[in-house]
Design an enzyme around this catalytic site. Structure first.
Site, mmCIF file in Angstrom:
data_model
loop_
_atom_site.group_PDB
_atom_site.id
_atom_site.type_symbol
_atom_site.label_atom_id
_atom_site.label_comp_id
_atom_site.label_asym_id
_atom_site.label_seq_id
_atom_site.Cartn_x
_atom_site.Cartn_y
_atom_site.Cartn_z
ATOM 1 N N GLU A 110 0.649 -0.997 0.285
ATOM 2 C CA GLU A 110 -0.138 0.418 -0.249
ATOM 3 C C GLU A 110 1.264 0.947 0.379
ATOM 4 O O GLU A 110 2.024 1.048 0.269
ATOM 5 C CB GLU A 110 -1.392 -0.274 0.824
ATOM 6 C CG GLU A 110 -1.462 -1.348 1.275
ATOM 7 C CD GLU A 110 -2.716 -1.113 2.406
ATOM 8 O OE1 GLU A 110 -2.461 0.039 3.533
ATOM 9 O OE2 GLU A 110 -3.540 -1.804 2.914
ATOM 10 N N LYS A 112 1.959 4.904 1.576
ATOM 11 C CA LYS A 112 2.198 5.040 2.839
ATOM 12 C C LYS A 112 1.753 6.235 3.066
ATOM 13 O O LYS A 112 2.749 7.924 2.752
ATOM 14 C CB LYS A 112 3.758 4.914 3.332
ATOM 15 C CG LYS A 112 3.311 5.645 5.078
ATOM 16 C CD LYS A 112 5.171 4.953 6.011
ATOM 17 C CE LYS A 112 4.898 4.627 7.314
ATOM 18 N NZ LYS A 112 4.347 5.954 7.596
ATOM 19 N N ASP A 114 1.366 10.028 4.302
ATOM 20 C CA ASP A 114 1.891 11.127 4.915
ATOM 21 C C ASP A 114 0.665 12.063 5.702
ATOM 22 O O ASP A 114 0.867 13.019 4.809
ATOM 23 C CB ASP A 114 2.866 12.157 4.391
ATOM 24 C CG ASP A 114 4.054 12.661 5.832
ATOM 25 O OD1 ASP A 114 3.756 12.094 6.512
ATOM 26 O OD2 ASP A 114 4.613 13.784 5.062
ATOM 27 N N TYR A 221 -8.035 2.168 5.927
ATOM 28 C CA TYR A 221 -7.070 1.139 5.784
ATOM 29 C C TYR A 221 -6.732 0.145 6.885
ATOM 30 O O TYR A 221 -6.139 -0.669 6.174
ATOM 31 C CB TYR A 221 -5.676 1.366 4.365
ATOM 32 C CG TYR A 221 -5.465 2.043 5.882
ATOM 33 C CD1 TYR A 221 -4.013 1.898 6.839
ATOM 34 C CD2 TYR A 221 -4.542 3.651 5.243
ATOM 35 C CE1 TYR A 221 -3.855 2.469 7.665
ATOM 36 C CE2 TYR A 221 -4.315 4.395 6.556
ATOM 37 C CZ TYR A 221 -3.021 4.063 6.907
ATOM 38 O OH TYR A 221 -2.638 4.851 8.335
ATOM 39 N N LYS A 312 10.982 3.698 2.903
ATOM 40 C CA LYS A 312 10.036 5.132 3.147
ATOM 41 C C LYS A 312 11.563 4.913 1.920
ATOM 42 O O LYS A 312 12.669 5.554 1.472
ATOM 43 C CB LYS A 312 11.319 5.626 4.431
ATOM 44 C CG LYS A 312 10.443 5.759 5.534
ATOM 45 C CD LYS A 312 9.569 6.727 5.438
ATOM 46 C CE LYS A 312 9.421 6.726 7.515
ATOM 47 N NZ LYS A 312 9.028 7.388 8.215
ATOM 48 N N CYS A 406 14.247 47.725 5.906
ATOM 49 C CA CYS A 406 13.185 47.004 4.244
ATOM 50 C C CYS A 406 14.003 47.492 3.049
ATOM 51 O O CYS A 406 14.187 48.358 2.835
ATOM 52 C CB CYS A 406 11.770 47.373 4.918
ATOM 53 S SG CYS A 406 10.935 47.273 3.427
ATOM 54 N N CYS A 409 11.175 49.586 1.373
ATOM 55 C CA CYS A 409 11.714 51.564 1.610
ATOM 56 C C CYS A 409 12.548 52.068 2.350
ATOM 57 O O CYS A 409 11.913 53.343 3.549
ATOM 58 C CB CYS A 409 9.917 51.431 2.089
ATOM 59 S SG CYS A 409 9.655 50.378 3.996
ATOM 60 N N CYS A 424 7.904 44.364 8.600
ATOM 61 C CA CYS A 424 8.684 45.759 8.734
ATOM 62 C C CYS A 424 7.054 47.054 8.243
ATOM 63 O O CYS A 424 5.557 45.970 8.088
ATOM 64 C CB CYS A 424 8.747 46.690 6.391
ATOM 65 S SG CYS A 424 8.248 48.368 6.119
ATOM 66 N N CYS A 430 4.891 51.524 2.753
ATOM 67 C CA CYS A 430 5.943 50.853 1.328
ATOM 68 C C CYS A 430 5.574 50.114 0.313
ATOM 69 O O CYS A 430 3.890 49.880 0.596
ATOM 70 C CB CYS A 430 6.235 49.515 2.479
ATOM 71 S SG CYS A 430 7.365 48.108 2.405
HETATM 72 S S1 IVH Z 1 -0.531 0.403 9.021
HETATM 73 C C1 IVH Z 1 -0.491 -1.703 12.654
HETATM 74 N N1 IVH Z 1 -0.741 1.267 6.610
HETATM 75 O O1 IVH Z 1 2.451 5.339 9.417
HETATM 76 C C2 IVH Z 1 -1.254 -1.267 11.551
HETATM 77 N N2 IVH Z 1 0.070 3.023 8.044
HETATM 78 O O2 IVH Z 1 4.452 4.534 11.141
HETATM 79 C C3 IVH Z 1 -0.623 0.259 11.239
HETATM 80 N N3 IVH Z 1 0.553 5.127 7.257
HETATM 81 O O3 IVH Z 1 0.440 5.258 12.445
HETATM 82 C C4 IVH Z 1 -0.344 0.964 10.215
HETATM 83 N N4 IVH Z 1 -0.512 4.599 5.150
HETATM 84 O O4 IVH Z 1 -0.664 6.831 10.617
HETATM 85 C C5 IVH Z 1 -0.497 1.382 7.566
HETATM 86 N N5 IVH Z 1 -1.135 2.228 4.306
HETATM 87 C C6 IVH Z 1 -1.140 2.186 5.655
HETATM 88 C C7 IVH Z 1 -0.268 3.702 5.884
HETATM 89 C C8 IVH Z 1 -0.390 4.053 7.032
HETATM 90 C C9 IVH Z 1 0.189 5.811 6.381
HETATM 91 C C10 IVH Z 1 0.513 5.225 8.918
HETATM 92 C C11 IVH Z 1 -0.109 5.629 9.895
HETATM 93 C C12 IVH Z 1 0.787 4.477 10.837
HETATM 94 C C13 IVH Z 1 1.226 5.183 10.514
HETATM 95 C C14 IVH Z 1 2.798 4.162 11.357
#
Ligand code: IVH
Length: 667
Positions: A110, A112, A114, A221, A312, A406, A409, A424, A430
């Site tokens: 999946e 991740k 942010d 998710y 990551k 500034c 001005c 400023c 200005c």
């Molecule tokens: S699974 C036990 N799936 O990443 C499993 N987490 O470092 C828990 N996050 O706290 C998380 N996308 O806030 C999962 N597709 C994804 C995610 C995801 C972002 C975040 C989530 C979690 C943190 C873990």
């Protein structure tokens, strides 16, 4: 159809369209039609407070105020994930699993997201509670704010278990983030550093009506529903999709089943570059074991599951030379240092400049001119400097001296306590500040003047035709026609736009004046409370603070604005134009509460607090934020704060119940 039936029909229709628009991204009616249906529902619900439903689509607009978020225990811990940064580490993860599990293991990859982790509990298909991650064992109850997020269902569809918890991520789209920051610059607020910060800042706001206006979105998710008897993660995601949640879908390649390291790696590679084209930010990939039984066998460590791991992405980084620093002056006088760089290619675009935000950022990296700096592209559209290659600092490098005056001005800069930026203070003399104020005045959310834009303001300003927004109303067709590139048609357009701006309601005029910290919402509150500019100008600081939700900072800024002689002149000139400097009172219902100062506190059975406040105003009353000797009565609901109650009793202020209030105004 009775009104009751119509309400229930509209609720269903609106929930469906909401789902089509925000979850499926496939609307079947126009925004205009949607708004019309919603308006109809809101007005019918107002007529029938007895039919109140906390999961009605009308509740999405928010209005509930949470002063302190309650701490709630998570039923199951919200875990974090182990991080990896290389192919080898992913292979180690898979091999570890293979060692303890004999049968072939299936994985789900999946994105991740942010954002901010959230856990939402549904009872009998109704959104019951939304809790932040907190420390993993307990978090904050932010239900009122989460209910405003359109992609999160208030009511589930289909065949759902009685009790279910779903977890996921709340985030802000890149577009939404950019627009929000532009609006914040306009209103004189500090900008958010990145979409993640703006999402988490927004979710912690006390006024859910403001949250409702922020572009928050979600992906859910992770389902916890033992009753449902799922045997795999994939099954649970499919069910959650049917229940109406916004779940990452395989058709977008947001999730994919993988059987081995190669397939996992292929997923990772497929997003390495494409992630920059997503409308939201991701910071990696999550790899999970699909089968629940296998997940249980693998178990978890103190912090994270053994059946899942995060990969990551390394932010793409390049090195280039810092040539010089220039300083931009914003509408509010805020100074932003900008790094001028030797052009370099980063994530597909040539970068020549990077924002340095403020003096602290420069000090943090101990930047020298001619340094070799590292650049990264984060969530911000503009790349940022993340470090210096000290090993390559050339002999001719020299420390950056932050400017003291500034650049536009020459006025000495000031830095107020607690502010990250230098300012400023020459607000009225200005040039970028002068032009900025005019641009703000004509902007869409303020006076929305057709035919005028930043470029025309620049032209008029440089030709000395305007110095402030009041000057706009003295523009003459003859003088404009003499400007290069201005034909009769465009000139007429501008003048017609100015004339039309006379119809803009007072709250927006107040916003347009450009008083620091008076954004759209505050302007509405002040306009509703004082009803006219004259009344607002006559208010003392203490009186302003007494107004619901107006604090010291805003009150001081308002007083300062109107005390400035130049602003007094400006207002005097605005009075000679036709713009609305007072509220149109067409919404009034009665004068049964004429002049009465009322505090609303607690939770009510049939009304949202904001609706009660509106009713108070429509019947001539005045909403005040805290109980004082001048308060006429406190309209108290369930769970009114004990300190407020004690104060009211001490001062002999009477307490009025919801039922008494309804009788009082003859509803
Ligand atoms: S699974 C036990 N799936 O990443 C499993 N987490 O470092 C828990 N996050 O706290 C998380 N996308 O806030 C999962 N597709 C994804 C995610 C995801 C972002 C975040 C989530 C979690 C943190 C873990």
């Amino acid at each position: 159809m009775t009104e009751q039936e119509r309400i229930s029909f509209l609720r269903q229709e609106l929930a469906k369209h909401n789902y089509n628009y925000y979850v499926k991204d496939a609307p079947t009616i126009s925004d205009f039609e949607f708004d019309k249906l919603l308006e109809e529902l809101i007005s019918l619900e107002k007529k029938h407070p007895e039919l109140f439903d906390a999961s009605s689509p009308s509740q999405r607009v928010g209005g509930e105020i949470t002063k302190d978020f309650t701490t709630v225990q998570h039923k199951t811990r919200m875990m974090s994930l182990g991080n990896t940064y290389s192919k080898e580490e992913i292979e180690d993860f898979i091999n570890r699993i293979k060692k303890s599990i004999e049968t072939p293991v299936e994985f789900i990859c999946e994105l991740k997201y942010d954002g901010v982790a959230i856990s939402i509990i549904y009872k009998n298909g109704i959104l019951h509670q939304a809790i932040t991650r907190g420390d993993g064992t307990q978090g904050d109850d932010i239900t009122a704010n989460v209910k405003t997020i359109r992609s999160i269902p208030l009511k589930l569809q289909g065949d759902f278990p009685d009790e279910l918890e779903i977890r996921g991520e709340i985030f802000m789209t890149l577009d939404g983030f950019k627009k929000l920051n532009e609006d914040r610059v306009e209103a004189g607020f500090e900008t958010f550093a990145n979409p993640r910060n703006s999402a988490s800042g927004t979710l912690k706001m006390q006024d859910s009506a403001i949250v409702a206006k922020r572009p928050l979105d979600s992906f859910l998710y992770f389902v916890i529903a033992p009753e449902a008897g799922f045997s795999s993660h994939q099954q649970s995601l499919e069910a959650a999709t049917k229940w109406g949640f916004k779940v990452p879908q395989a058709k977008n390649n947001f999730v994919r089943l993988a059987r081995d390291a190669d397939e996992i790696q292929a997923f990772i590679d497929s997003w390495e570059h494409k992630r920059h084209d997503l409308p939201f930010e991701i910071d990696g990939i999550v790899i999970k074991v699909n089968d629940y039984k296998t997940q249980r066998l693998l178990g978890e460590t103190a912090k994270s599951p053994r059946w899942a791991i995060a990969y990551k992405y390394k932010a793409e980084q390049v090195q280039t030379k810092l040539l010089s620093v220039s300083y931009q002056v914003g509408r509010t006088g805020a100074i932003t240092p900008v790094a001028n760089l030797q052009p370099v290619l980063l994530a597909g675009t040539t970068v020549k400049r990077a924002s340095l935000h403020n003096a602290d950022q420069i000090a943090l990296h101990d930047l020298y001119i001619n340094d070799q700096v590292y650049l990264e592209k984060g969530g911000e559209i503009i790349p940022k400097i993340v470090g210096v290659n000290l090993a390559e600092r050339p002999a001719d490098a020299f420390k950056i001296e932050y400017i003291t005056n500034c650049p536009e001005c020459g006025t000495p800069l000031v830095r107020e306590e607690g502010e990250a930026k230098h300012f400023c203070p020459n607000e009225l003399g200005c040039p970028p500040q002068q032009k900025g104020k005019i641009e703000h005045f004509i902007s869409r959310k303020a006076m929305n003047i057709d035919g005028l834009g930043a470029e025309t303001v620049e032209t008029f300003f440089s030709k000395n035709l305007i110095k402030n927004y009041a000057d706009l109303y003295n523009l003459k067709a003859e003088e404009l026609m003499q400007l290069e590139g201005f034909q009769e048609k465009s000139v007429q357009n501008i003048l017609a736009g100015l004339e039309a701006s006379e119809q803009i309601p007072f709250d927006r005029v107040l916003y347009a004046l450009g008083i620091r910290f008076v954004g759209e919402t505050v302007a509405k509150k002040l306009a509703r409370h004082y009803k006219s500019l004259d009344a607002l100008m006559a208010a003392t600081k203490d009186e302003l603070i007494e107004v619901d939700e107006i604090g010291e900072k805003i009150a001081t800024s308002v007083i300062q604005f109107f005390n400035q002689p130049e602003n007094k002149d400006l207002i005097a000139r605005m009075k000679t134009t036709g713009v609305q400097l007072e509220m149109q009172l067409e919404e009034a219902i009665s004068n049964k509460l004429e002049g009465k100062k009322i505090v609303v506190s607690g939770v009510f059975e049939n009304f949202e607090r904001n609706d009660l406040k509106k009713l108070i105003e429509q019947n001539g009353g005045i909403n005040v934020g805290s109980v004082s000797g001048k308060t006429d009565f406190v309209l108290a609901g369930e769970g009114m704060g004990p300190s407020k109650l004690a104060k009211a009793e001490k001062l002999g202020v009477s307490i009025v119940s919801e039922a008494e209030f309804v009788k009082m105004i003859g509803l």
